[in-house]
Design a protein around this motif. Structure first.
Motif, PDB file in Angstrom:
ATOM      1  N   LYS A  98       0.822  -1.505  -0.229  1.00 37.36           N
ATOM      2  CA  LYS A  98      -0.375   0.041  -0.262  1.00 37.36           C
ATOM      3  C   LYS A  98       0.897   0.919   0.367  1.00 37.36           C
ATOM      4  O   LYS A  98       0.683   2.486  -0.847  1.00 37.36           O
ATOM      5  CB  LYS A  98      -0.896   0.173   1.338  1.00 37.36           C
ATOM      6  CG  LYS A  98      -2.257   0.891   0.819  1.00 37.36           C
ATOM      7  CD  LYS A  98      -3.650  -0.158   1.699  1.00 37.36           C
ATOM      8  CE  LYS A  98      -2.678   0.748   3.396  1.00 37.36           C
ATOM      9  NZ  LYS A  98      -3.732   0.369   3.926  1.00 37.36           N
ATOM     10  N   GLN A 136      -5.773  -8.486  -0.080  1.00 36.99           N
ATOM     11  CA  GLN A 136      -6.845  -7.575  -0.890  1.00 36.99           C
ATOM     12  C   GLN A 136      -7.415  -6.526   0.412  1.00 36.99           C
ATOM     13  O   GLN A 136      -7.500  -5.791   0.944  1.00 36.99           O
ATOM     14  CB  GLN A 136      -7.251  -7.673  -2.073  1.00 36.99           C
ATOM     15  CG  GLN A 136      -7.181  -7.660  -2.870  1.00 36.99           C
ATOM     16  CD  GLN A 136      -7.278  -8.321  -4.349  1.00 36.99           C
ATOM     17  OE1 GLN A 136      -7.221  -9.639  -4.055  1.00 36.99           O
ATOM     18  NE2 GLN A 136      -8.355  -7.600  -5.188  1.00 36.99           N
ATOM     19  N   SER A 141      -3.437  -3.553  -3.532  1.00 36.84           N
ATOM     20  CA  SER A 141      -4.157  -3.601  -5.010  1.00 36.84           C
ATOM     21  C   SER A 141      -3.450  -4.810  -5.414  1.00 36.84           C
ATOM     22  O   SER A 141      -3.037  -4.784  -5.528  1.00 36.84           O
ATOM     23  CB  SER A 141      -3.560  -2.245  -5.529  1.00 36.84           C
ATOM     24  OG  SER A 141      -3.704  -2.687  -6.974  1.00 36.84           O
ATOM     25  N   SER A 143      -3.442  -5.250  -8.218  1.00 35.71           N
ATOM     26  CA  SER A 143      -2.566  -5.701  -9.908  1.00 35.71           C
ATOM     27  C   SER A 143      -1.460  -5.316  -9.631  1.00 35.71           C
ATOM     28  O   SER A 143       0.200  -5.305 -10.156  1.00 35.71           O
ATOM     29  CB  SER A 143      -3.164  -3.776  -9.868  1.00 35.71           C
ATOM     30  OG  SER A 143      -2.562  -3.057  -9.191  1.00 35.71           O
TER      31      SER A 143
END
Lengths: 178, 440
Positions: A98, A136, A141, A143
Motif C-alpha cells: 500500500k 487485498q 492492490s 494489480s
C-alpha cells in the motif's frame, strides 16, 4: 581492532546500506548484508536505525527483526486456508504494498508430494489465492500481486516425511520490484 | 555401415520413421526388472532369426527383443537360446520331438529375405504350436536399416495377439519426465521418449524449469506437455519427429493437464484464467475455446472417454478430490468415484474403458482400477506414493510412477494386479510416464 576504527566502519556501513536500500529497488535476488546492531545503545548510528514495525520501509524487507523479512506461509495437508499465526506477516506485506505502489509481488504457491501433480498445481494456486485475498482485504492492490503455482515441482525438502511435507506446503512471497 | 544420406533416402522412401527430431539421445536408459512374476507363464521359444550370409545384418538381435517383450508381458516364459537343440527357420524344418522334450508349447522363428538392393527386404516369420503341430501363422513384413527393432516389437505383438487373444502393446513408446540434479543449482527437467522396453531414450525437451504432464496424440507423433520455461505454466504441443513446437495455452494462471481427444482434433486442459481451475476444450485447428466446468473447486486432470463424448476429471467440489464426468457440451456433471477419501488423475483404458486412478487417503496413494460396469475398484500397486497411471494401448498393463526413497522410478502392473515390473534409471529421478498408442 580499536574502538574508534570499529565505530567508523559500522557508521560507514550503515550509511552505505541506507544509500543502497533506496537505489537498488529492483534487485531483490541478492540479500543485502544486515545492518549491524551497535553494541552500545548510545551510538550515534541509532539516528539511522530502522524501525522494524515501519512496514512502509523497504529496509525492513531484509531486517530479520521485522515481520516484513518473513516471506513464507505454511498450510495444512490438502488445505488452503491461512492459519491465524500468519496473519501478521500478510498484514505487514499488505501495508508495504500500500505504501509502495510501484512494488510488485509474486505469490508462489506450493504443495507437498502427496496426491497427483496437476491437482497439486491447483492446490498451490488456491493457497496463493488465499494469501492474495487477505492481502487485498488488508488494502493491497490486486494489480501489485501475481499468483504463480508450482504445485509439487519445487520442493524445499525431499524426504517423504511429515516434517518435510509441512515445509513444502507453502506460499512464498517474492518481490519482483521493491 | 551405411552412409547417412543412404539411410535418409531409405527412410524417406519406406516412410519408416527412424527416430525423433529431438535434442539428442538421453543419457541413460531405463532398466526393466520383473518384480512379481506369474505362475504358469506359457513356455515359448523364439529361435534366432536367420540372416544367413546376407550383406544386411540387423542392428539389433530380433529374437532377443521378441523374447524380452514376451517375458515382460508376464504371460510367457521364453526358453534360453543356449537350451535350444536346433534352430529351424521355417515350419517344415521343425522336429517336434525335441521341442516336446524341452516342454516348449510354441515356437517362433523367422528369416531375412533380401530385396534386390540388398539393403531393404522382408522378414518372414512363423508361429507353430508344438503339441498340435499346427502352424498358427506365417507372415512377412518389410524391413531395413533402423527398422529391425520396431519390426521385432511388431512380431512380438503378433505372437502375443495370437496366444493371448488380445492385441500386444510392444510396438509403442513411453514418454516420461526425468529430473537430474534434483534440488541443486543444476537441476534439469527433461521430457524423454523411449521404446516401450526403455530402449533408445531420446530427449524431446530439456529445461531448468519444471516440465509436467506429457500426453500423447492418438497418432503417436504429437506430445502435449506443460512447461514452466517462462516461469509460468504454459501448454505446448510438439511433434516428436520434426521437433516443431506450438504454444497452445499461455493464459493467466494455471495452464495444465493437457489431454488429446480420441480423434486428435481437440485438447482438453485445466486452466485458471477465469479465476480458478476449470476444464476447457480447445479445438486445435480453429483455436475455439469452450469451458466445460464452472465451479469454485479445483477441476483438473481431464481424460476423454473412448468415444470422445465425455470427459472424466478430478474435482474437490465435495471437499476432497474425486473423479467426475461431464458431457462434451458441459452438461450432465456426475460423480464417478465413491470409494476412498482421495481419487484423482484418471487414465482411460483405450481397449475396454476401465478407469485407472490415484487412490488413497492421508498415508498411501496407490494405483487402482475401477470397472464401472461392476462398480468394482481394485487396488493394483503396493506403494505409498504411487501416481500418474497410464494404460498400455492394449489395456493389459498400467504404467505409473512410484517413489523409492528420494527418487522416482517407473513401474508397470498388469490390470489383474498379478504381474509387476520396475523401470529404473541408473541415475536421476523419473516420473509422469505416458504410454503411446501403437506404432503402425
Amino acid at each position: 581492532m580499536n574502538f574508534a576504527l570499529k565505530f567508523f566502519l559500522v557508521s560507514a556501513l550503515a550509511i552505505l546500506l541506507g544509500a543502497c536500500a533506496t537505489d537498488t529497488r529492483d534487485v531483490p535476488a541478492e540479500p543485502e548484508p544486515q545492518p549491524q546492531e551497535p553494541s552500545e545503545p548510545s551510538e550515534p548510528v541509532e539516528v539511522d536505525r530502522v524501525n522494524p514495525v515501519d512496514f512502509a520501509d523497504s529496509r525492513n524487507l531484509d531486517n530479520p527483526e521485522s515481520t516484513l523479512s518473513q516471506r513464507e506461509i505454511y498450510f495444512e495437508f490438502d488445505r488452503s486456508d491461512v492459519r491465524a499465526e500468519y496473519l501478521p506477516i500478510i498484514r505487514a506485506h499488505a501495508q508495504y504494498l500500500k505504501a509502495n505502489p510501484s512494488a510488485r509481488m509474486l505469490l508462489e504457491g506450493h504443495a507437498d508430494e502427496r496426491g497427483s501433480r496437476e491437482y497439486n498445481l491447483g492446490l498451490g494456486e488456491r493457497r496463493g489465492n488465499s494469501v492474495l485475498d487477505l492481502m487485498q482485504a488488508e488494502g493491497a492492490s490486486a494489480s501489485q500481486i501475481e499468483v504463480v503455482s508450482y504445485g509439487e515441482e519445487r520442493p524445499v525438502c525431499r524426504q517423504s516425511s511429515e516434517s518435510c511435507w509441512e515445509r513444502n506446503r507453502r506460499v512464498e512471497i517474492v518481490y519482483t520490484a521493491r | 555401415m551405411f552412409s547417412k544420406e543412404k539411410l535418409i533416402s531409405y527412410l524417406a522412401t519406406t516412410a519408416i520413421s527412424l527416430w525423433l527430431a529431438a535434442s539428442g539421445p538421453a543419457s541413460a536408459q531405463l532398466q526393466i526388472e520383473i518384480v512379481d512374476g506369474v505362475e504358469g507363464a506359457l513356455p515359448v521359444a523364439v529361435v534366432p532369426f536367420d540372416f544367413g550370409n546376407a550383406e544386411m545384418q540387423p542392428e539389433t538381435s530380433m529374437h532377443e527383443v521378441i523374447a524380452a517383450d514376451l517375458q515382460r508381458s508376464g504371460l510367457f516364459d521364453p526358453l534360453p537360446v543356449s537350451d535350444m537343440i536346433d534352430r529351424p527357420t521355417r515350419p517344415p524344418e521343425i522336429s517336434f520331438g525335441t521341442w516336446r522334450l524341452l516342454e516348449v508349447d510354441y515356437v517362433a522363428m523367422g528369416r531375412w529375405i533380401p530385396g534386390s538392393d540388398g539393403v531393404s527386404g522382408e522378414i518372414e516369420y512363423h508361429l507353430v504350436a508344438v503339441n498340435s503341430g499346427r502352424t498358427l501363422f506365417s507372415r512377412a513384413i518389410a524391413a531395413g536399416p533402423g527398422a529391425f527393432r520396431l519390426r521385432a516389437h511388431q512380431i512380438a505383438d503378433a505372437i502375443y495377439e495370437e496366444l493371448a487373444g488380445a492385441p500386444g502393446a510392444f510396438a509403442s513408446r513411453i514418454a516420461y519426465v526425468r529430473v537430474a540434479g534434483a534440488g541443486t543449482e543444476d537441476e534439469q527437467f527433461e521430457l524423454i521418449v523411449a521404446d516401450s522396453d526403455g530402449h533408445n531414450p531420446q530427449t524431446v525437451v530439456r529445461h531448468s524449469q519444471p516440465i509436467m504432464s506429457p500426453a500423447w496424440g492418438p497418432e503417436g507423433r504429437r506430445l502435449a506437455y506443460v512447461t514452466f520455461a517462462t516461469g509460468r505454466s504454459n501448454i505446448v504441443i510438439q511433434d516428436i519427429f520434426t521437433g516443431q513446437r506450438e504454444i497452445v495455452s499461455e493464459s493467466r494462471g494455471i495452464n495444465g493437464a493437457p489431454a488429446f481427444s480420441p480423434d486428435g482434433r481437440m485438447l482438453a486442459m485445466s486452466l485458471s484464467r477465469s479465476g480458478n481451475s476449470e476444464i476447457w476444450v480447445r479445438t486445435l485447428e480453429s483455436g475455439r475455446m469452450e469451458r466445460l466446468t464452472d465451479h469454485w473447486a479445483i477441476d483438473t486432470e481431464p481424460a476423454w472417454s473412448r468415444d470422445g463424448r465425455r470427459i472424466f476429471f478430478t474435482s474437490d467440489r465435495a471437499g476432497r478430490p474425486q473423479i467426475y464426468q461431464v458431457r462434451r457440451d458441459g452438461t450432465g456433471i456426475e460423480r464417478v468415484t465413491n470409494e476412498g477419501a482421495y481419487n484423482s488423475r484418471v487414465s482411460v483404458d483405450p481397449y475396454s474403458g476401465l478407469l485407472a486412478m490415484v487412490h488413497g487417503g492421508q498415508a498411501n496413494f496407490r494405483i487402482a482400477v475401477l470397472d464401472r460396469e461392476s462398480g468394482r475398484l481394485r487396488v493394483l500397486s503396493p506403494g505409498r506414493m504411487d501416481e500418474s497411471p497410464s494404460f498400455a494401448p492394449n489395456g493389459r498393463m498400467v504404467l505409473y510412477a512410484a517413489r523409492e526413497g528420494e527418487r522416482g522410478v517407473l513401474a508397470a502392473v498388469s490390470v489383474d494386479g498379478r504381474f509387476r515390473q520396475r523401470l529404473v534409471l541408473a541415475d536421476g529421478d523419473v516420473r509422469e510416464p505416458a504410454w503411446s498408442p501403437l506404432i503402425q
